[in-house]
Design an enzyme around this catalytic site. Structure first.
Site, PDB file in Angstrom:
ATOM      1  N   LYS A 168       5.456   5.532  17.379  1.00 50.77           N
ATOM      2  CA  LYS A 168       4.525   6.658  17.427  1.00 50.77           C
ATOM      3  C   LYS A 168       4.728   7.579  18.638  1.00 50.77           C
ATOM      4  O   LYS A 168       3.984   7.520  19.608  1.00 50.77           O
ATOM      5  CB  LYS A 168       3.093   6.133  17.390  1.00 50.77           C
TER       6      LYS A 168
ATOM      7  N   ASP B  25       0.812  -1.216   0.000  1.00 52.08           N
ATOM      8  CA  ASP B  25       0.000   0.000   0.000  1.00 52.08           C
ATOM      9  C   ASP B  25       0.845   1.267   0.000  1.00 52.08           C
ATOM     10  O   ASP B  25       0.374   2.330   0.380  1.00 52.08           O
ATOM     11  CB  ASP B  25      -0.948   0.023   1.204  1.00 52.08           C
TER      12      ASP B  25
ATOM     13  N   ASP C 211       1.633   6.827   1.706  1.00 57.80           N
ATOM     14  CA  ASP C 211       0.874   5.693   2.222  1.00 57.80           C
ATOM     15  C   ASP C 211      -0.554   5.831   1.711  1.00 57.80           C
ATOM     16  O   ASP C 211      -1.258   6.790   2.033  1.00 57.80           O
ATOM     17  CB  ASP C 211       0.907   5.716   3.752  1.00 57.80           C
TER      18      ASP C 211
END
Length: 360
Positions: free
Chosen positions: A162, A111, A223
């Site tokens: 993250k 992706d 993305d």
């Protein structure tokens, strides 16, 4: 480098309703399934043998690509019966690889649209003697990604998931989703259970003293996980901003596939693509959008940064901005749909029933 693994098993839940009937890598981008662009770029980089790690709607891949000979490739297909994560999916296809233990194997996430210099990543892997090499890219706001700090020689120092505070943002380098593995590293991944390369394989390799090398390549990278990103990626392929040898026509402001019908006074801009058998009526204005096969855009419709699914219908004078219309859905005349709206497959929106402004 002669072989690669493409991870194409995800359900694409963030892209629904585009992925209700179609796996994410098979949704058309710039006139062909997105996966076609990845396969073509791999072949252009010298890859000859590719194993597709499939799962969701796995049955649609092989009928389309066959043995890969039309692309100059030899393609094999392996389907995981239960979700295995990125690492588990890689290990699940290892028996189809032909590489020796020290040979490099290229791995792509299915992706990511990227202009990555694939030969440079392979060369970095070989020259550094790494066990795994990672494509890294720099982003302005890395909070949604895993950070990958490296030393002055490019050797990976840590994997930081993250970050949420300014103190945690120690680099703007993120994992861009393309790797080169030493074949023996693939064989060492646990068999028959879910494994995440990002959360398990890479940190464990680092802790064991393995050599993980990062190569920063900040060319085009996107993305395609959300509808807005997917539409933008398709437009960038048409415009030539994202490189691909698989775009079926010359790059420019618009791409109209041969069997489409577009009225002479319709205006198509911003990398718009009109798919096979689609129809665009008089006076329609379409910018930065993807009109998939067999869709009908009625006269006077205005469509911006949107994706109109296969066989869908957009009625006269309707205005769509940042919208996704699922396969076979119908938006009646004189509707107004704004950013983020998703019309499900085969849904019917009556005429003049949705507005964000007055009807004057």
């Amino acid at each position: 480098m002669t072989e690669a693994i493409l991870l194409v098993g995800g359900k694409g839940t963030r892209l629904r309703p585009l992925t209700v009937h179609t796996p994410k890598p098979m949704v058309p981008a710039a006139g062909v399934p997105f996966l076609t662009h990845q396969l073509a770029r791999a072949r252009a980089a010298g890859v000859e043998h590719i194993v597709l790690a499939t799962s969701y709607l796995a049955e649609v891949f092989e009928p389309h690509f066959g043995d890969g000979s039309s692309l100059g490739l030899h393609i094999e297909y392996v389907t995981e019966e239960e979700p295995l994560g990125t690492g588990g999916a890689i290990r699940n296809v290892a028996s189809r690889l032909r590489s020796d233990p020290d040979d490099p194997v290229l791995i792509f996430n299915g992706d990511i649209l990227t202009g990555l210099d694939i030969p440079a990543l392979i060369s970095t892997h070989r020259s550094s003697g790494a066990d795994v090499s990672l494509h890294l890219t720099r982003v302005t706001d890395p909070r949604a990604y895993g950070l990958v700090p490296t030393d002055s020689a490019g050797r990976v120092q840590a994997f930081l998931e993250k970050p949420q505070t300014p103190e945690e943002i120690v680099t703007d380098q993120i994992n861009a989703g393309a790797y080169v593995f030493r074949r023996s590293v693939i064989d060492a991944i646990p068999v028959g259970r879910p494994v995440s390369v990002e959360r398990e394989t890479f940190p464990e390799l680092l802790a064991s003293g393995a050599h993980l090398q990062g190569m920063v390549d900040s060319t085009y990278w996107l993305d395609l996980g959300t509808p807005g990103a997917f539409v933008r990626g398709s437009a960038d392929l048409v415009l030539g901003r994202a490189p691909s040898p698989a775009v079926p026509g010359r790059c420019g402001d618009r791409l109209v596939l041969p069997s489409a019908t577009v009225a002479s006074d319709a205006k198509l801009t911003g990398g718009t693509v009109v798919g096979h058998g689609a129809t665009v009526g008089e006076g329609a204005r379409i910018s930065g959008s993807a009109i998939l096969d067999g869709a009908v855009i009625a006269p006077g419709a205005v469509i911006t940064d949107s994706l109109i699914g296969a066989r869908a219908h957009v009625g006269a004078r309707s205005i769509l901005t940042g919208a996704v219309v699922g396969d076979g859905a119908s938006v009646g005349p004189d509707n107004e749909l704004r950013e983020g709206v998703r019309i499900w497959c085969d849904a019917q929106i009556p005429a003049a029933s949705l507005r964000f402004s007055s009807d004057q």
